[in-house]
Scaffold this active site. Structure first.
Site, PDB file in Angstrom:
ATOM      1  N   ARG A  46       0.875  -1.178   0.000  1.00  0.00           N
ATOM      2  CA  ARG A  46       0.000   0.000   0.000  1.00  0.00           C
ATOM      3  C   ARG A  46       0.912   1.228   0.000  1.00  0.00           C
ATOM      4  O   ARG A  46       2.130   1.126   0.109  1.00  0.00           O
ATOM      5  CB  ARG A  46      -1.030  -0.006   1.142  1.00  0.00           C
ATOM      6  CG  ARG A  46      -0.677  -0.665   2.435  1.00  0.00           C
ATOM      7  CD  ARG A  46       0.409   0.004   3.230  1.00  0.00           C
ATOM      8  NE  ARG A  46       0.188   1.432   3.383  1.00  0.00           N
ATOM      9  CZ  ARG A  46       1.105   2.312   3.666  1.00  0.00           C
ATOM     10  NH1 ARG A  46       2.374   1.918   3.822  1.00  0.00           N
ATOM     11  NH2 ARG A  46       0.859   3.592   3.772  1.00  0.00           N
ATOM     12  N   ALA A  48       0.848   5.208  -2.107  1.00  0.00           N
ATOM     13  CA  ALA A  48       0.680   5.552  -3.523  1.00  0.00           C
ATOM     14  C   ALA A  48       1.876   5.166  -4.414  1.00  0.00           C
ATOM     15  O   ALA A  48       1.692   4.475  -5.429  1.00  0.00           O
ATOM     16  CB  ALA A  48       0.348   7.031  -3.645  1.00  0.00           C
ATOM     17  N   ARG A  89      -7.394  -0.136  -6.868  1.00  0.00           N
ATOM     18  CA  ARG A  89      -7.694   0.933  -5.895  1.00  0.00           C
ATOM     19  C   ARG A  89      -7.845   2.250  -6.675  1.00  0.00           C
ATOM     20  O   ARG A  89      -7.009   2.562  -7.518  1.00  0.00           O
ATOM     21  CB  ARG A  89      -6.575   1.037  -4.842  1.00  0.00           C
ATOM     22  CG  ARG A  89      -6.435  -0.244  -4.012  1.00  0.00           C
ATOM     23  CD  ARG A  89      -5.539  -0.030  -2.804  1.00  0.00           C
ATOM     24  NE  ARG A  89      -6.177   0.814  -1.810  1.00  0.00           N
ATOM     25  CZ  ARG A  89      -5.530   1.341  -0.761  1.00  0.00           C
ATOM     26  NH1 ARG A  89      -4.236   1.127  -0.599  1.00  0.00           N
ATOM     27  NH2 ARG A  89      -6.171   2.080   0.124  1.00  0.00           N
ATOM     28  N   ASP A 237      -2.002  10.866  -1.869  1.00  0.00           N
ATOM     29  CA  ASP A 237      -2.412   9.853  -2.857  1.00  0.00           C
ATOM     30  C   ASP A 237      -2.756  10.485  -4.187  1.00  0.00           C
ATOM     31  O   ASP A 237      -2.661   9.844  -5.239  1.00  0.00           O
ATOM     32  CB  ASP A 237      -3.596   9.045  -2.325  1.00  0.00           C
ATOM     33  CG  ASP A 237      -3.107   8.119  -1.233  1.00  0.00           C
ATOM     34  OD1 ASP A 237      -2.998   8.571  -0.087  1.00  0.00           O
ATOM     35  OD2 ASP A 237      -2.766   6.963  -1.551  1.00  0.00           O
ATOM     36  N   ASN A 247      -5.370  12.407   0.894  1.00  0.00           N
ATOM     37  CA  ASN A 247      -4.458  11.538   1.650  1.00  0.00           C
ATOM     38  C   ASN A 247      -5.294  10.740   2.652  1.00  0.00           C
ATOM     39  O   ASN A 247      -6.525  10.902   2.706  1.00  0.00           O
ATOM     40  CB  ASN A 247      -3.370  12.371   2.339  1.00  0.00           C
ATOM     41  CG  ASN A 247      -2.256  11.496   2.916  1.00  0.00           C
ATOM     42  OD1 ASN A 247      -1.742  10.605   2.224  1.00  0.00           O
ATOM     43  ND2 ASN A 247      -1.897  11.709   4.161  1.00  0.00           N
TER      44      ASN A 247
HETATM   45  O1  MRU Z   1      -4.524   3.166   2.159  1.00  0.00           O
HETATM   46  P1  MRU Z   1      -3.039   3.367   2.056  1.00  0.00           P
HETATM   47  O2  MRU Z   1      -2.285   2.788   3.210  1.00  0.00           O
HETATM   48  O3  MRU Z   1      -2.507   2.937   0.715  1.00  0.00           O
HETATM   49  O4  MRU Z   1      -2.876   4.939   2.131  1.00  0.00           O
HETATM   50  C1  MRU Z   1      -1.599   5.486   2.086  1.00  0.00           C
HETATM   51  C2  MRU Z   1      -1.563   6.945   2.306  1.00  0.00           C
HETATM   52  O5  MRU Z   1      -2.571   7.589   2.468  1.00  0.00           O
HETATM   53  C3  MRU Z   1      -0.222   7.593   2.197  1.00  0.00           C
HETATM   54  O6  MRU Z   1      -0.140   8.694   3.036  1.00  0.00           O
HETATM   55  C4  MRU Z   1       0.022   8.042   0.751  1.00  0.00           C
HETATM   56  O7  MRU Z   1      -0.191   6.974  -0.134  1.00  0.00           O
HETATM   57  C5  MRU Z   1       1.369   8.586   0.538  1.00  0.00           C
HETATM   58  S1  MRU Z   1       2.591   7.338   0.655  1.00  0.00           S
HETATM   59  C6  MRU Z   1       4.094   7.942   0.246  1.00  0.00           C
END
Ligand code: MRU
Length: 359
Positions: A46, A48, A89, A237, A247
């Site tokens: 997980r 981004a 996603r 994200d 985010n």
């Molecule tokens: O649902 P996730 O764990 O994939 O969400 C991740 C986030 O919200 C992070 O803050 C974002 O992807 C930035 S990661 C460098």
């Protein structure tokens, strides 16, 4: 030692299983693109940037497994593989950015024999992996100056090595500042419901020996009021053209608290997270996840059966609450429509290609 979030190996694409951390460090190896799509959906991987590179590797894997006998059959199969990745996603735009980049590469290979197409797509995905680490290092160099010389820095979710191919975006900035001699203490929001802060951010920072305090999400206001937080830094994200930032759910609340307490609120994200086609945050698709993530903790119910639940995985922080956005090409400041489009157009210095060449 650098945490290996994901890697192309001779037996498939290997992922550290983020659903098992921090109690178990185990790995999952995918040998088909459908398996890669599943690990993205189930959040074994997980964050981004990591999702983007995982999708690229999934596409490379799918094409490597192909037995297509004509260019037309290969193209149809390729597009189906890309579609499978695109359905995993919806919010992190890096996923779609990575798919587009693989499609561009594929189109540049028309007329090339299958074995060479397969190799070129594997090379492209591996190149994206290497670039991601270089980009994070560049962001660290750009953003370290924004960090206080000493004191607490609050982060939400995990925007670290585990959310990328290594080093991290927001945590990359923290790491770079510490490497420069700054005396930072990270406050990691727990990040309900999936607990990326307490499980993942705390795990990787403790592993690196970076002073870290976990707080539950409802503590951040009180901790700010006590003067313990000098800056907030988070990942993203998707960043809309006007600078609105999607985010992890709860980021918006933190941004409002930061504004109320006069604390700078920074976002660190690669330019692949900026989506110039999405004009503002209201147009960013927000993933709704399984209510069980909210109603249960470690398999145990925390709510009465039959209660209604909402589980949006992300929220949108309006650009007006964002002090600056750190990218690999420099720092964007308001008004973001102008500053982001300049950075996307290639203005500002990038030390990424220099870092890659030096390897
Ligand atoms: O649902 P996730 O764990 O994939 O969400 C991740 C986030 O919200 C992070 O803050 C974002 O992807 C930035 S990661 C460098």
């Amino acid at each position: 030692m650098m945490i290996e979030t994901l890697a192309w190996t001779s037996s498939g694409v290997r992922f550290i299983d983020q659903t098992k951390l921090p109690t178990e460090e185990s790995y999952v190896t995918c040998t088909t693109h459908e398996q890669v799509a599943d690990v993205i959906r189930n959040m074994v991987v997980r964050g981004a940037p990591a999702i983007g590179v995982a999708a690229a590797m999934g596409i490379a894997l799918g094409v490597t497994n192909s037995r297509a006998e004509s260019p037309g059959a290969l193209e149809r199969e390729f597009e189906e593989i890309c579609a499978t990745m695109g359905e995993t996603r919806p919010t992190a735009v890096n996923l779609f950015w990575a798919i587009r980049r693989m499609q561009k590469k594929f189109r540049s290979l028309s007329g090339v024999p299958l074995a060479q197409v397969q190799q070129a797509l594997v090379d492209e995905a591996r190149q994206m992996h290497a670039e991601d680490i270089a980009i994070n290092r560049a962001m660290g160099r750009e953003g370290a100056a924004l960090m206080p010389v000493a004191g607490g820095v609050l982060t939400h979710c995990n925007a670290g090595a585990l959310a990328t191919c290594g080093y991290g975006t927001a945590l990359g900035v923290v790491r770079a500042a510490i490497e420069q001699g700054k005396n930072l203490h990270v406050y990691a929001d727990e990040t309900r419901p999936f607990l990326q802060g307490s499980r993942l951010t705390a795990w990787e920072l403790v592993k690196d020996g970076i002073p870290t305090t976990v707080i539950s999400d409802n503590m951040s206001g009180a901790i700010m009021r006590q003067g313990k937080i000098k800056a907030v830094i988070v990942g993203a994200d998707r960043i809309a053209a006007n600078g609105d930032v999607a985010n992890k759910i709860g980021t918006y609340t933190v941004a409002i608290l930061a504004r109320e307490h006069g604390i700078p609120f920074y976002v660190a994200a690669p330019l692949s997270t900026v989506d110039p086609d999405t004009t503002d945050g209201a147009r960013i698709p927000i993933e709704q996840r399984n209510p069980a993530e909210v109603t249960h903790i470690a398999g145990r119910p925390m709510t009465p059966a039959g209660v209604q639940v909402e589980n949006p995985a992300f929220d949108v922080t309006p650009a007006t609450l964002v002090t600056a956005i750190v990218t690999e090409r420099g720092i964007a400041r308001p008004p973001y429509r102008e500053s982001l489009s300049k950075l996307l157009a290639g203005e500002g210095q990038s030390s990424v290609s220099a870092t890659l060449k030096a390897k």
